[in-house]
Design an enzyme around this catalytic site. Structure first.
Site, short mmCIF file in Angstrom:
data_model
loop_
_atom_site.label_atom_id
_atom_site.label_comp_id
_atom_site.label_asym_id
_atom_site.label_seq_id
_atom_site.Cartn_x
_atom_site.Cartn_y
_atom_site.Cartn_z
N HIS A 24 -1.08 19.19 -17.70
CA HIS A 24 0.07 18.49 -18.27
C HIS A 24 -0.27 17.03 -18.57
O HIS A 24 -0.10 16.55 -19.69
CB HIS A 24 1.24 18.59 -17.28
CG HIS A 24 2.48 17.87 -17.71
ND1 HIS A 24 3.58 18.52 -18.19
CD2 HIS A 24 2.78 16.54 -17.74
CE1 HIS A 24 4.51 17.62 -18.50
NE2 HIS A 24 4.05 16.41 -18.23
N GLU A 25 -0.77 16.34 -17.55
CA GLU A 25 -1.08 14.92 -17.75
C GLU A 25 -2.20 14.74 -18.77
O GLU A 25 -2.21 13.78 -19.53
CB GLU A 25 -1.44 14.25 -16.42
CG GLU A 25 -0.34 14.28 -15.37
CD GLU A 25 1.02 13.83 -15.88
OE1 GLU A 25 1.09 13.01 -16.81
OE2 GLU A 25 2.04 14.34 -15.35
N HIS B 101 -2.74 12.97 -26.32
CA HIS B 101 -1.80 12.37 -27.28
C HIS B 101 -2.13 10.88 -27.46
O HIS B 101 -2.13 10.35 -28.56
CB HIS B 101 -0.38 12.55 -26.73
CG HIS B 101 0.71 12.46 -27.74
ND1 HIS B 101 2.03 12.46 -27.39
CD2 HIS B 101 0.70 12.36 -29.09
CE1 HIS B 101 2.79 12.37 -28.47
NE2 HIS B 101 2.01 12.30 -29.52
N HIS C 64 -0.74 14.67 -22.19
CA HIS C 64 -0.27 13.32 -22.54
C HIS C 64 -1.47 12.45 -22.90
O HIS C 64 -1.42 11.65 -23.83
CB HIS C 64 0.42 12.66 -21.34
CG HIS C 64 1.81 13.15 -21.08
ND1 HIS C 64 2.80 13.16 -22.04
CD2 HIS C 64 2.40 13.60 -19.94
CE1 HIS C 64 3.93 13.60 -21.50
NE2 HIS C 64 3.71 13.89 -20.23
ZN LIG Z 1 4.96 14.60 -18.70
#
Ligand SMILES: [Zn+2]
Length: 672
Positions: A461-462, A468, A465
């Protein structure tokens, strides 16, 4: 020697930054920025490249000073650092509001958009549109008294939100539980017991010392066979910073929440919004409080009956009515029985270095990037690693720090944060650098940290990010990476990435038994897959409870009634909760996302973006999860675009249609 926080290039000298550097550096930067901004405006600069670009560069330079200070405050908190950080918060806030209320700058931006509009590219236009919106949100149109009031409110909010977080951290650190009877440790994972033994030794107490960090808390709730120990942990955790529980009243956030809500409401009203939710949504993908409410209500309609069924089933399995602190324990047992798999049994298969290696291969296959550790980089703690990111041509595109394990004085949870934003202006070019922070259970002894599968998902998940932030091609820092992306779309790349941590083609890449090196066996992968939809109803209604609470708290606030935390929670729970909550529960007092972080009137964003993420991943599933063309399209339309275009338009460009809720309901097994 120069103040390390004033160095304008290279990576921050994390090993040299001291608390005494922070305030002088911030004051110097703010003075410089104010002077240079004044000169720019006075010079009559009136084109995008003569005015907007230099303003972007000023903001970038300020972030270079402020970001390392904020980061250290979150991961290496100490009394002196906290004091200087808090002293600087109102200075930063005052400056930001001043920019937002700068009438000359506002007019100049408006004229540039009018005059150069057609000649500008999409990102430049979006930058100006966002800026004009933010001027309005900062009260540019108010008279000077009201402007001053708005500025003061922003400063007070920044400080009060920091105080909220400190109370949570302090009350978590202040509580621990000593165990001397091995009977009470029954069921706890060996890694947790080993760590508790070390903690006791370090503190000079006999037996085992269990601390109130997140991995220990979760381990006790899920695995501790002693119901009384579970209840104690549940109570300590859910009464942090409140008027209840073992530390009742010592770091009580009740008054802090009252202040935060009152000032948010007042600020929103000053700039002509009905309430703070409306103000918050002005920068989001969702258009109105009603639209968000309808979205959450419709999810509730699908999920509450499923959650009720799941709880009934669990109580049948446990052959008793379950208290809140019993549910995770029996859920873990039922899951183990049903899928013959236990999260803790998986730990030996997920040593951190192996998981990272596999994760990097996934990123390489999807986007052609190469990640390589660099050991010559200054860090703030021996656990921290730094990685270079190169594109498929071998060209450096950015880098990131990874701080994986829990330790005292580190904020709980996991997050990605900007260390340096991407910038590509006439005057200056800089590559993006990210922080990825997790709170995994630290290893005992010389072994690497061993992750549960849940922690692997968090890491993915991290990392989503992080990609991104790192793969952005936007030139302006205010739109690069996650900047300028609406909060309710910002969890798209992260939740999208979680899907890979579950995929049968990826699991062999990220697993390797700590002793034998063997990847997770095929049949275990099948069973693990089954656990993904386990208790999806119960998990979803919990998220809905948080989201509806946050939304209603901010939408229904009236100064004369005050916060109404308990009443709002009661209403929301009547609608969506299925597990009974004990009277002493004060979870709101440690709800940092909403009271200290950026999710105020925006917690729904997780679910909102999950719809986008599941729908985006469905496009990959249709074509193959490593399909080059789809990955390229995802990179081009979404991942690399930052906030340079409207989030819905970007999604439609990628998917060929608007987002659909069905892939999410399918993914979590709620709809067939
Ligand atoms: Zn998040």
């Amino acid at each position: 020697m120069m103040n390390p926080l004033l160095v304008e290039d290279g990576l921050p000298a994390f090993d040299a930054i001291r608390p005494e550097h922070v305030e002088p550096a911030v004051r110097t930067r703010l003075t410089q920025n104010r002077r240079q901004l004044g000169e720019l405006i006075a010079s009559g600069a009136r084109t995008f490249s003569d005015l907007v670009e230099p303003v972007e560069a000023l903001q970038h330079r300020l972030n270079r000073t402020w970001s390392p200070a904020g980061h250290l405050n979150a991961v290496m908190n100490s009394e002196p650092l906290r004091a200087v950080y808090n002293a600087c918060l109102p200075l930063i806030s005052e400056y930001q509001t001043e920019i937002g209320q700068n009438g000359a700058l506002h007019q100049a931006y408006g004229r540039i958009l009018d005059r150069e509009g057609v000649a500008l590219d999409g990102a430049q236009r979006k930058l100006l549109e966002n800026a004009l919106r933010d001027f309005r949100l900062a009260g540019v149109a108010l008279d000077s008294d009201r402007q001053a009031r708005f500025k003061l409110l922003m400063q007070k909010l920044a400080q009060e939100q920091a105080r909220f977080e400190e109370n949570v951290l302090d009350s978590s650190n202040a509580w621990s539980r000593t165990v001397t009877d091995t009977e009470q440790l029954k069921g706890l994972p060996p890694a947790v017991v080993a760590r508790a033994e070390t903690s006791a030794r370090d503190k000079g107490v006999s037996g085992w010392l269990l601390t109130l960090d997140q991995p220990t808390y979760l381990a006790v709730l899920m695995h501790g066979e002693n119901s009384e120990l579970r209840r104690e942990f549940y109570e300590a955790w859910n009464t942090r910073a409140s008027d209840q529980g073992p530390l009742a009243g010592r770091w009580d956030n009740s008054a802090v929440i009252e202040n935060i809500l009152r000032w948010r409401h007042e600020a929103a009203r000053l700039v002509s919004f009905a309430h703070y939710t409306e103000y918050s949504l002005a920068t989001k993908m969702a258009r109105s409080a009603e639209e968000v409410r309808a979205f959450l209500d419709s999810l509730a309609t699908h999920c509450v009956p499923v959650a009720r069924r799941e709880l009934k089933e669990l109580e049948d399995f446990a052959r008793q009515e379950l208290a809140a602190w019993d549910v995770p324990f029996y859920a873990e047992r039922l899951q183990r029985e049903r899928f013959a798999i236990a999260d803790e049994e998986l730990r030996p298969y997920f040593p951190l270095p192996r998981v990272l290696q596999g994760l990097f291969r996934v990123a390489a296959r999807l986007y052609g990037i190469e990640l390589q550790e660099r050991r010559d980089v200054a860090v703030w703690h021996a656990d921290v690693h730094f990685f270079d990111v190169r594109d498929r041509h071998g060209e450096l595109v950015g880098g990131f720090y990874l701080d994986p394990c829990a330790r005292p004085q580190k904020r709980s949870g996991a997050w990605m944060d900007e260390c340096i934003g991407r910038l590509e202006l006439k005057s200056r070019r800089e590559l993006p650098v990210a922080h990825m922070v997790c709170n995994f259970l630290p290893p005992a002894g010389a072994r690497p940290a061993l992750l549960t599968h849940g922690e692997v998902v968090t890491l993915f998940h991290e990392f989503g990010h992080g990609l991104h932030h790192l793969l952005t091609r936007v030139r302006y820092p205010s739109l690069a990476g996650i900047n300028g992306v609406p909060w309710d779309a910002v969890e798209l790349p992260s939740q999208f990435m979680e899907n890979y941590a579950w995929h049968p083609d990826v699991l062999p890449l990220i697993s390797g038994h700590i002793d034998s090196g063997a990847p997770l066996p095929r049949e275990m992968i099948e069973r693990l897959k089954g656990t993904r939809t386990f208790h999806a109803g119960l998990k979803t209604v919990r998220q809905l409870e948080f989201a509806l609470f946050d939304l209603r708290l901010h939408s229904e606030y009236q100064p004369e009634r005050g916060a109404r935390i308990a009443e709002t929670l009661r209403d929301v729970r009547a609608q969506v909760a299925v597990v009974p909550t004990p009277e002493f529960n004060r979870f709101a007092m440690s709800f940092s996302h909403v009271f200290a972080g950026g999710y105020a009137a925006g917690y729904y964003s997780y679910k909102w973006a999950e719809v986008l993420a599941a729908d985006a991943f469905a496009a990959f599933e249709e074509a193959g999860v490593f399909n080059d063309a789809v990955a390229q399209r995802f990179l081009d339309s979404i991942l690399s675009r930052g906030g340079s275009r409207d989030a819905l338009e970007a999604f439609v460009e990628f998917r060929g249609r608007k987002p659909d809720i069905k892939p999410l309901l399918r993914q979590c097994g709620i709809a067939a």
